[in-house]
Design an enzyme around this catalytic site. Sequence first.
Site, PDB file in Angstrom:
ATOM      1  N   LEU A  64     102.745 -28.830 -38.815  1.00 51.70           N
ATOM      2  CA  LEU A  64     102.296 -27.204 -37.902  1.00 51.70           C
ATOM      3  C   LEU A  64     101.408 -28.001 -37.470  1.00 51.70           C
ATOM      4  O   LEU A  64      99.985 -28.400 -38.530  1.00 51.70           O
ATOM      5  CB  LEU A  64     102.025 -25.735 -38.531  1.00 51.70           C
ATOM      6  CG  LEU A  64     103.088 -24.997 -38.558  1.00 51.70           C
ATOM      7  CD1 LEU A  64     103.399 -23.798 -38.733  1.00 51.70           C
ATOM      8  CD2 LEU A  64     103.674 -24.965 -37.249  1.00 51.70           C
ATOM      9  N   ASP A  65     100.105 -27.685 -36.398  1.00 50.05           N
ATOM     10  CA  ASP A  65      99.138 -28.268 -36.279  1.00 50.05           C
ATOM     11  C   ASP A  65      97.764 -27.189 -36.910  1.00 50.05           C
ATOM     12  O   ASP A  65      97.884 -26.982 -37.607  1.00 50.05           O
ATOM     13  CB  ASP A  65      98.846 -28.317 -34.926  1.00 50.05           C
ATOM     14  CG  ASP A  65      99.151 -29.558 -34.455  1.00 50.05           C
ATOM     15  OD1 ASP A  65      99.953 -30.516 -34.771  1.00 50.05           O
ATOM     16  OD2 ASP A  65      99.280 -29.808 -33.046  1.00 50.05           O
TER      17      ASP A  65
END
Length: 301
Positions: A64-65
């Site tokens: 996940l960014d």
Amino acid sequence: MIDRGPPDERSPAALLRFGVVNLDKPPGPSAHQVAAWVRQMVDEALADLDGGPELGGAAHAGTLDPKVTGSLPTMLGETTRLVERFRTAPKEYVAVLELHAPAPADLDATLAEFEGELYQKPPRRSAVARRLRTREVYDLEALEVEERRALLRIRCESGTYVRKLCHDLGLALGTGAHMGHLRRTATGPFDDTDLVTLHDFADALAFARESDPERLRAAVDPAERLLDSLPSVTIPPSAACEVATGAPVYAPGVVAVTGDPDRGETVAVFTPDGAAVAVGTLVGDSAAERGEVVALDRVLV
């Protein structure tokens, strides 16, 4: 063979060494940084709980960014042997589609056109090669629409770029659009009904170190939860000892098979008390008098 015992009866230390926590990733840190923090916290707790070796690893199930929040199942210790298989699990997100003009009347119809197999090229800042590839969107719907914003629910194949999907939706709608806030609400069998924040996880570890393990048991699942969706093959402890040294599963050592798997299908191997032994491929008939039944892919003991 490591005798872990039944999943629901493991000590806090054993649970941490072969468990998974469905973390609610906060905005800011990368998924890699969150996994590193978890490993450090668990190592400190294990020093008090059993004085044994450090955890050995913690790995998240899908990047996940930094700005993205939500479900980040993190595998602990020996569970990390399953990470490559689990990273391909389907994902679900809620995303804010920021339209550059009021939402057109055909929004729902356009969303329906994006269900199915899509061509995507990773964005320039992606960590993977920018080659055209396909990803499948299983379900795409608008939960709410307000002027220039639409709240979308997206169920998709692992590796789908939601930011690119939002951009392409804007082109198809004729308004232009970009992705606003993004939150992952499900990863494989984990969803947002049992998320654990980093603060809650730290508290659970602290209580476990004070001989109160109930919060830890609520926060950390036995690794077997990752295998719930697979057909299962049950073998006796004596056969599990052989599997632990790399031997395949042979017909005389099979106690039961559930889920009616076909040959070539992935199966999970357990002892009679429900402890995971391995993941492999069904290659033979469990009812035969002899011969290989399961070829091993990952040994978990």
